[in-house]
Design a protein around this motif. Sequence first.
Motif, short mmCIF file in Angstrom:
data_model
loop_
_atom_site.label_atom_id
_atom_site.label_comp_id
_atom_site.label_asym_id
_atom_site.label_seq_id
_atom_site.Cartn_x
_atom_site.Cartn_y
_atom_site.Cartn_z
N MET A 1 26.79 20.66 9.59
CA MET A 1 27.51 21.99 9.35
C MET A 1 28.77 21.70 8.59
SD MET A 1 28.78 24.61 12.07
CE MET A 1 30.04 23.51 12.96
N ASN A 2 29.04 22.61 7.43
CA ASN A 2 30.02 22.32 6.40
C ASN A 2 31.13 23.58 7.01
OD1 ASN A 2 31.66 21.99 4.52
ND2 ASN A 2 30.51 22.94 3.06
N VAL A 3 32.21 22.85 7.49
CA VAL A 3 33.10 23.87 8.00
C VAL A 3 34.46 23.88 7.14
CG1 VAL A 3 34.74 24.48 9.89
CG2 VAL A 3 32.63 23.88 10.30
N VAL A 27 29.59 27.36 19.03
CA VAL A 27 28.70 28.00 18.54
C VAL A 27 27.55 27.25 17.79
CG1 VAL A 27 28.27 29.40 16.35
CG2 VAL A 27 30.38 29.58 17.71
N GLU A 28 27.85 25.82 17.49
CA GLU A 28 26.81 24.82 16.97
C GLU A 28 25.89 24.44 18.17
OE1 GLU A 28 26.49 21.11 14.09
OE2 GLU A 28 28.38 21.50 15.32
N ILE A 37 30.31 27.35 7.61
CA ILE A 37 31.04 28.46 8.02
C ILE A 37 32.50 28.35 7.41
CG2 ILE A 37 32.45 29.04 10.21
CD1 ILE A 37 30.39 27.76 12.05
N LYS A 38 32.93 29.55 6.83
CA LYS A 38 34.32 29.66 6.25
C LYS A 38 35.32 30.17 7.11
CE LYS A 38 36.47 31.00 1.94
NZ LYS A 38 36.44 31.37 0.76
N ARG A 63 26.96 31.14 7.21
CA ARG A 63 25.68 31.41 6.53
C ARG A 63 24.66 30.57 7.44
NH1 ARG A 63 29.77 31.08 2.73
NH2 ARG A 63 29.49 32.81 1.14
N VAL A 64 23.47 31.16 7.73
CA VAL A 64 22.23 30.73 8.33
C VAL A 64 21.18 31.13 7.04
CG1 VAL A 64 22.90 30.65 10.52
CG2 VAL A 64 21.91 32.53 9.61
N ALA A 65 20.07 30.61 7.29
CA ALA A 65 19.25 30.68 6.54
C ALA A 65 18.52 32.32 6.25
CB ALA A 65 17.72 30.01 6.98
#
Length: 126
Positions: A1-3, A27-28, A37-38, A63-65
């Motif tokens: 996950m990119n935060v 959340v993850e 997540i930004k 963002r998810v698929a």
Amino acid sequence: MNVSISGHHISITDAMDKAVREKLEKVERHFDQIQSIKVILSLDNSGASDGGKKTHKSEAIMRVAGQEMFVQALEDDMYKAINDMADKLDRQVRKYKTRQDRKKTQGPGRDERYEDLTDVEAAPAV
């Protein structure tokens, strides 16, 4: 996950960064298919000049698929705003996951509530 965590009219301290990352771990845990997540932490001084309180705002775009989820929280304390933002995001993720699970179990075509009615004999035409 990119935060990614950024600040608007505020500098992000190590404590804020740590608080955001710890809250997003929850959340993850509920949903592992998160792409990114930004998080934007900001301070609104518009009411501060005339005696009003400064408002701390925490926003997140996840963002998810195939979908983007947006939440925001306004509080008088930044850490309260971060907590509220993470709770709102967690509720959205659980709701999204529930919808996805229902689609998987139901599948395309007929509704499973009516599967036992497939062997009903047709009434003779008069």
